[in-house]
Write a protein that holds these residues in place. Structure first.
Motif, PDB file in Angstrom:
ATOM      1  N   MET A 179       4.384  -3.079   3.956  1.00  0.00           N
ATOM      2  CA  MET A 179       3.779  -2.212   4.978  1.00  0.00           C
ATOM      3  C   MET A 179       4.263  -0.774   4.801  1.00  0.00           C
ATOM      4  O   MET A 179       3.500   0.171   4.985  1.00  0.00           O
ATOM      5  N   GLY A 180       5.532  -0.633   4.434  1.00  0.00           N
ATOM      6  CA  GLY A 180       6.052   0.711   4.177  1.00  0.00           C
ATOM      7  C   GLY A 180       5.289   1.375   3.051  1.00  0.00           C
ATOM      8  O   GLY A 180       4.977   2.571   3.108  1.00  0.00           O
ATOM      9  N   TYR A 183       1.689   2.140   4.565  1.00  0.00           N
ATOM     10  CA  TYR A 183       1.507   3.017   5.728  1.00  0.00           C
ATOM     11  C   TYR A 183       2.378   4.267   5.722  1.00  0.00           C
ATOM     12  O   TYR A 183       2.022   5.253   6.365  1.00  0.00           O
ATOM     13  N   VAL A 184       3.516   4.198   5.061  1.00  0.00           N
ATOM     14  CA  VAL A 184       4.390   5.381   5.099  1.00  0.00           C
ATOM     15  C   VAL A 184       4.108   6.189   3.834  1.00  0.00           C
ATOM     16  O   VAL A 184       4.681   5.936   2.775  1.00  0.00           O
ATOM     17  N   ARG A 185       3.207   7.122   3.973  1.00  0.00           N
ATOM     18  CA  ARG A 185       2.719   7.834   2.790  1.00  0.00           C
ATOM     19  C   ARG A 185       2.732   9.330   3.045  1.00  0.00           C
ATOM     20  O   ARG A 185       2.822   9.783   4.174  1.00  0.00           O
ATOM     21  N   GLY A 190      -1.205  16.575  -4.326  1.00  0.00           N
ATOM     22  CA  GLY A 190      -2.633  16.440  -4.043  1.00  0.00           C
ATOM     23  C   GLY A 190      -3.106  15.001  -3.947  1.00  0.00           C
ATOM     24  O   GLY A 190      -4.300  14.755  -3.754  1.00  0.00           O
ATOM     25  N   PHE A 201      12.928   0.561   0.356  1.00  0.00           N
ATOM     26  CA  PHE A 201      12.641   0.814   1.771  1.00  0.00           C
ATOM     27  C   PHE A 201      13.070  -0.388   2.610  1.00  0.00           C
ATOM     28  O   PHE A 201      13.790  -0.258   3.605  1.00  0.00           O
TER      29      PHE A 201
ATOM     30  N   LYS B  11      -1.434  16.403 -12.416  1.00  0.00           N
ATOM     31  CA  LYS B  11      -2.229  17.525 -11.929  1.00  0.00           C
ATOM     32  C   LYS B  11      -2.598  17.286 -10.474  1.00  0.00           C
ATOM     33  O   LYS B  11      -3.083  16.220 -10.117  1.00  0.00           O
ATOM     34  N   PRO B  12      -2.396  18.278  -9.632  1.00  0.00           N
ATOM     35  CA  PRO B  12      -2.739  18.107  -8.237  1.00  0.00           C
ATOM     36  C   PRO B  12      -4.256  17.969  -8.061  1.00  0.00           C
ATOM     37  O   PRO B  12      -5.030  18.579  -8.781  1.00  0.00           O
ATOM     38  N   GLN B  13      -4.651  17.171  -7.080  1.00  0.00           N
ATOM     39  CA  GLN B  13      -6.060  17.026  -6.770  1.00  0.00           C
ATOM     40  C   GLN B  13      -6.285  17.605  -5.388  1.00  0.00           C
ATOM     41  O   GLN B  13      -5.449  17.459  -4.505  1.00  0.00           O
ATOM     42  N   SER B  14      -7.435  18.226  -5.175  1.00  0.00           N
ATOM     43  CA  SER B  14      -7.728  18.704  -3.838  1.00  0.00           C
ATOM     44  C   SER B  14      -8.222  17.536  -2.997  1.00  0.00           C
ATOM     45  O   SER B  14      -8.687  16.528  -3.516  1.00  0.00           O
ATOM     46  N   LYS B  15      -8.096  17.686  -1.682  1.00  0.00           N
ATOM     47  CA  LYS B  15      -8.524  16.632  -0.768  1.00  0.00           C
ATOM     48  C   LYS B  15     -10.024  16.361  -0.942  1.00  0.00           C
ATOM     49  O   LYS B  15     -10.475  15.208  -0.954  1.00  0.00           O
ATOM     50  N   ARG B  31      -4.219   4.461   9.904  1.00  0.00           N
ATOM     51  CA  ARG B  31      -2.899   3.899   9.588  1.00  0.00           C
ATOM     52  C   ARG B  31      -2.070   3.623  10.839  1.00  0.00           C
ATOM     53  O   ARG B  31      -1.079   2.913  10.800  1.00  0.00           O
ATOM     54  N   GLY B  34      -1.419  -0.031  11.735  1.00  0.00           N
ATOM     55  CA  GLY B  34      -0.484  -0.643  10.793  1.00  0.00           C
ATOM     56  C   GLY B  34       0.933  -0.144  11.001  1.00  0.00           C
ATOM     57  O   GLY B  34       1.888  -0.927  11.001  1.00  0.00           O
ATOM     58  N   LEU B  35       1.052   1.166  11.182  1.00  0.00           N
ATOM     59  CA  LEU B  35       2.384   1.740  11.397  1.00  0.00           C
ATOM     60  C   LEU B  35       3.022   1.178  12.659  1.00  0.00           C
ATOM     61  O   LEU B  35       4.220   0.882  12.694  1.00  0.00           O
ATOM     62  N   MET B  38       4.193  -2.269  12.013  1.00  0.00           N
ATOM     63  CA  MET B  38       5.400  -2.232  11.193  1.00  0.00           C
ATOM     64  C   MET B  38       6.625  -1.859  12.052  1.00  0.00           C
ATOM     65  O   MET B  38       7.679  -2.497  11.960  1.00  0.00           O
TER      66      MET B  38
END
Lengths: 532, 333
Positions: A179-180, A183-185, A190, A201, B11-15, B31, B34-35, B38
């Motif tokens: 779950m970490g 969900y913990v992101r 980017g 974790f 390489k960074p990606q844009s949203k 989320r 779920g959080l 948890m």
């Protein structure tokens, strides 16, 4: 619906995939169903049947997974959703898993509880696969079926297992780890990515809980940390296994810098205080294992080479600091290597940002790309090999360690060297717990005398009782007379434990060899006997 | 400001780019649920773990305490289940000499280790006065102690009838009980004055030395059994298949009126198992030997030969056995 009939080539997550196929819709549910049923079937093996709590843990875990599947299946039918998984075999998963497996195989050969634990690891794998899959589907995400759960489960079990009566917590720990990850992101470069290494974790969080609730005894944590060295030449083994991971995944800078830092600060401490920092080695074997297999997850460590090196240094310093902190708090010190990882994971963006502000490509890469034809990792590995070989040559890895000698600590304590009395008590308490009667009597005597530690009559009686039950006559006499402090040199059986130097008890050594070894450890009585 | 890029950097990606590549991403459930699950799981684990040890100890203590409170005829629930006797079941044994060891000429069942020395069959030992328990320590008495040290309940099966002798107790545990009882007797206003004075004068609650035990068992007239020189099965529980409640085989004619000195359960002593002649002062010798302690009196499963007052058995201090119990004394070391 036949499973094989519904493969398609959906390629939403096809980066790094060596072999990718997708199984669509309801047929996909057969997979977690089979895994959950397997988990139930596994509860009928004798190893599990031997403990009712363990059986219920398995059934509880399987029931939870089955209910979850039923809910998802119901929802997918109602909403006409499609749940799919694809087969994605990533080398960082299966190579890491193979290396971890080799550690289990080697360690377990010398410490049988590891092999006894195999069924329980299999159960955790079944649980992990099912949980991870259902979690992905609950998030309406395609599940990548590969070897992903292997390194997570193997990694967790290299450091912490709950005892059979509390094994349900092991399943909860795994669930929290996954779950970490889900969900913990955060957004890193980017892309959405998990912050914490899933196993670290779960381990870090549960370590905190175990410390806070004073329930370390519910786990095998202490035993795990202290039994790695039962396997001969474990440092060399871990070093060689680590080289494989280093070669394939360029984690050399992280692991080697962590090791070098720990060796370095340990040596500095030792030079300035006259006593070793860690009790029985320059780097505890479990820490050496951790720095090869716990902190080296590429997705939760810095991306820049200099960042990786810095990450390793911070791990080394973190373990070093936590060892003292936990010891001062009276908590088990083996948590040192576990607690520091989540904190480091949190710092990777800051580390990367800091090192990117350096305007030197060569410095940033720790190595000029043009050197050695751009094979920077091989160059780093070469240096690490030389350093490890030097440390081994100097006897800082698998060889006898100064801290193994009890007379050394007695002498250091008598000379008032930094922390030596605390370490002496700690070491004797460990040996007493391992049934060395002499150690029980000595520590009981220290608590009765109240000279090198605060007097504690209750504790002294507890140690004398244990020593007496182990047939150490002096301890029995100390129990009878609360004014007396009777002491005696270690008996033969005690020596077989006290002289083991972190390895197996010396049950097959002849009495003469024992005495010689005791003399090498500076036991005066042994040297006298030897001389005679 | 331009950033230096290493070959290893992603390489960074844009949203927007990310969303374009993953058009269904917005459909993914939030989320937050779920959080929350948890976090709840973590809180549950923390609370559950916190409850583990104290809960077990509390429930064990409560269970033991409530069982300990059940009344047993002839014993005082408000005095740690000691006997309802004038001195809480302690019997005074006067100071003076007694005959120790066996004379094979008189006692055909005597063992070699009961011989005093190569030149003498028996010896005379002088000991100070002391008090000894009328009965063996009972399960009810030991339960009160264990209720305060619940970890012991995992080791000692106390779940037996309250007036049965406690068995399966190691030598250190028997001593621990004695130390605990000493504290209770010293701190209680209900302790009889005679005992209180004796304790104040340096008396210590312990298990008997083998000399104390033997004197209490055979008296000062050198008898073979506590009641005389011939076996009498109606006065002691021996040669049987089961342990009995303490005092079941009443023995008014036994030395000092003590019960079950012969048979029922072996009684461990505080004397190391060493060859005679008995020396009360030599306990600190032979420290290099493994500890072995004398036990006396025989048990229900023994024959008449093993329940004689002079019989000496040896027991390892860690042994738990359902034929071995103990009795307490108050004596001056």
């Amino acid at each position: 619906m036949a499973i094989s009939a519904s493969y398609n080539n959906n390629s939403r997550n096809n980066k790094n995939s060596a072999d990718k196929q997708t199984l669509a819709s309801m047929a996909a549910f057969k997979f977690p169903l089979v895994l959950s049923i397997s988990l139930i079937l596994l509860s009928f093996v004798p190893r599990v049947q031997g403990n009712t709590a363990l059986v219920w843990s398995f059934w509880g875990a399987a029931a939870t997974l089955l209910l979850w599947q039923a809910y998802l299946l119901f929802n997918s039918k109602n909403k006409n959703e499609e749940h799919v998984f694809s087969v994605v075999l990533r080398p960082q998963h299966y190579i890491q898993a193979m290396v971890q497996f080799s550690v289990y195989a080697y360690w377990g050969y010398y410490w049988r509880p590891v092999y006894d634990h195999a069924w329980l690891m299999l159960a955790q794998l079944l649980f992990a696969y099912t949980f991870d899959m259902l979690l992905a589907w609950s998030r309406r995400r395609e599940y990548s079926l590969g070897f992903g759960p292997f390194p997570i489960i193997f990694s967790i079990n290299l450091f912490l297992w709950f005892r059979d009566d509390w094994f349900y917590m092991q399943f909860v720990m795994i669930a929290v780890g996954f779950m970490g990850k889900e969900y913990v992101r955060w957004n890193r470069d980017g892309r959405s990515s998990h912050i914490f290494n899933p196993s670290a974790f779960a381990l870090g969080l549960f370590s905190l809980i175990l410390i806070a609730t004073n329930t370390t005894g519910l786990t095998w944590g202490q035993d795990i940390a202290s039994t790695l060295t039962l396997a001969p030449n474990i440092y060399t083994f871990l070093f060689l296994a680590g080289l494989i991971v280093m070669y394939f995944f360029s984690i050399t800078l992280v692991a080697s810098m962590a090791a070098i830092t720990l060796f370095g600060v340990s040596a500095l401490y030792s030079a300035s205080t006259g006593v070793p920092y860690f009790l029985d080695s320059e780097i505890p074997a479990a820490v050496f294992l951790g720095l090869h297999l716990l902190i080296t997850d590429p997705s939760t460590s810095p991306r820049t080479p200099l960042g990786k090196a810095f990450f390793g240094v911070l791990y080394g310093l973190g373990v070093f600091g936590l060892y003292t902190l936990l010891g001062a708090m009276g908590e088990p010190t083996f948590y040192d290597k576990l607690l520091v990882v989540p904190l480091l994971n949190l710092s990777v963006i800051a580390i990367d940002r800091a090192v990117r502000s350096i305007h030197s490509t060569a410095f940033l890469n720790v190595w000029k790309e043009s050197w050695l034809g751009g094979h920077a990792n091989l160059a780093h590995m070469s240096i690490w090999i030389v350093i490890f070989a030097s440390m081994s040559f100097l006897g800082k890895t698998d060889n006898k360690h100064q801290g193994d000698s009890l007379p050394f600590w007695e002498q250091a304590c008598a000379s008032n060297l930094s922390n030596a009395c605390g370490r002496l008590l700690q070491l004797e308490a460990t040996y007493c717990a391992d049934n060395a009667a002499w150690a029980c009597n000595e520590i009981g005597a220290y608590y009765r005398e109240g000279i090198i530690t605060e007097s504690n009559q209750e504790l002294s009686m507890a140690y004398f009782s244990r020593g007496c039950e182990l047939k150490f006559q002096a301890a029995c006499l100390n129990l009878l007379d609360t004014e007396l402090v009777a002491r005696e040199v270690p008996h033969e059986l005690d020596l077989r434990l006290l002289l083991r130097e972190g390895g197996q008890n010396l049950m097959t050594l002849s009495e003469q060899e024992l005495v010689e070894r005791a003399c090498e450890h500076d036991w005066a009585f042994a040297c006298e006997n030897n001389g005679a | 400001m331009s950033k230096p890029q290493s070959a290893t950097e992603a390489k960074p990606q844009s949203k927007q780019e990310d969303q374009r590549k993953n058009p269904d991403r917005e459909q993914v459930p939030d989320r937050a649920v779920g959080l929350t699950i948890m976090c709840l799981a973590i809180v549950f684990v923390a609370v559950w773990m916190a409850l583990q040890s104290p809960q077990q100890i509390d429930s064990k203590t409560t269970e033991l305490s409530s069982r300990a409170q059940a009344s047993i005829t002839g014993f005082l629930a408000n005095a740690w289940f000691l006997p309802d006797e004038p001195l809480l079941g302690f019997v005074h044994i006067p100071a003076g000499p007694f005959t120790m060891g066996s004379n094979p000429a008189l006692d055909r069942l005597a063992y070699e280790n009961e011989r005093w020395s190569s030149s003498r069959r028996q010896g005379t030992v002088q000991i100070d006065d002391f008090y000894i328990g009328l009965f063996e320590v009972t399960a009810a008495q030991f339960r009160v102690f264990v209720a305060e040290y619940p970890d012991l309940a995992n080791e000692v099966p106390v779940d037996i009838q309250g007036d049965m002798p406690i068995t399966n107790v190691t030598w250190p545990e028997a001593l621990a009980y004695a130390r605990w009882l000493q504290q209770k007797l010293e701190n209680s206003s209900d302790t009889p004055e005679e005992l209180r004075s004796y304790l104040a004068a340096g008396g210590q609650v312990s298990i008997p030395s083998e000399a104390e035990w033997e004197k209490a068992a055979r008296g000062v007239d050198g008898r073979i059994f506590p009641w005389g020189n011939t076996p009498r099965a109606e006065l002691a529980n021996y040669g049987s298949s089961t342990m009995l409640a303490v005092g079941s085989r009443s023995c008014a004619e036994c030395a000092f009126g003590l019960q079950d000195m012969s048979g029922n359960v072996w009684e461990i002593t505080r004397s190391p198992f060493q060859a005679y002649p008995y020396n009360p002062n030599n306990d600190a010798e032979n420290l290099s030997e493994d500890a072995l302690w004398v036990m006396r009196g025989g048990s229900f499963s023994d024959g008449a030969g093993n329940v004689r007052a002079a019989v000496r058995g040896g027991v390892d201090p860690s042994v738990r056995n359902n034929t071995i119990g103990f009795r307490v004394v108050i004596s001056k070391p």
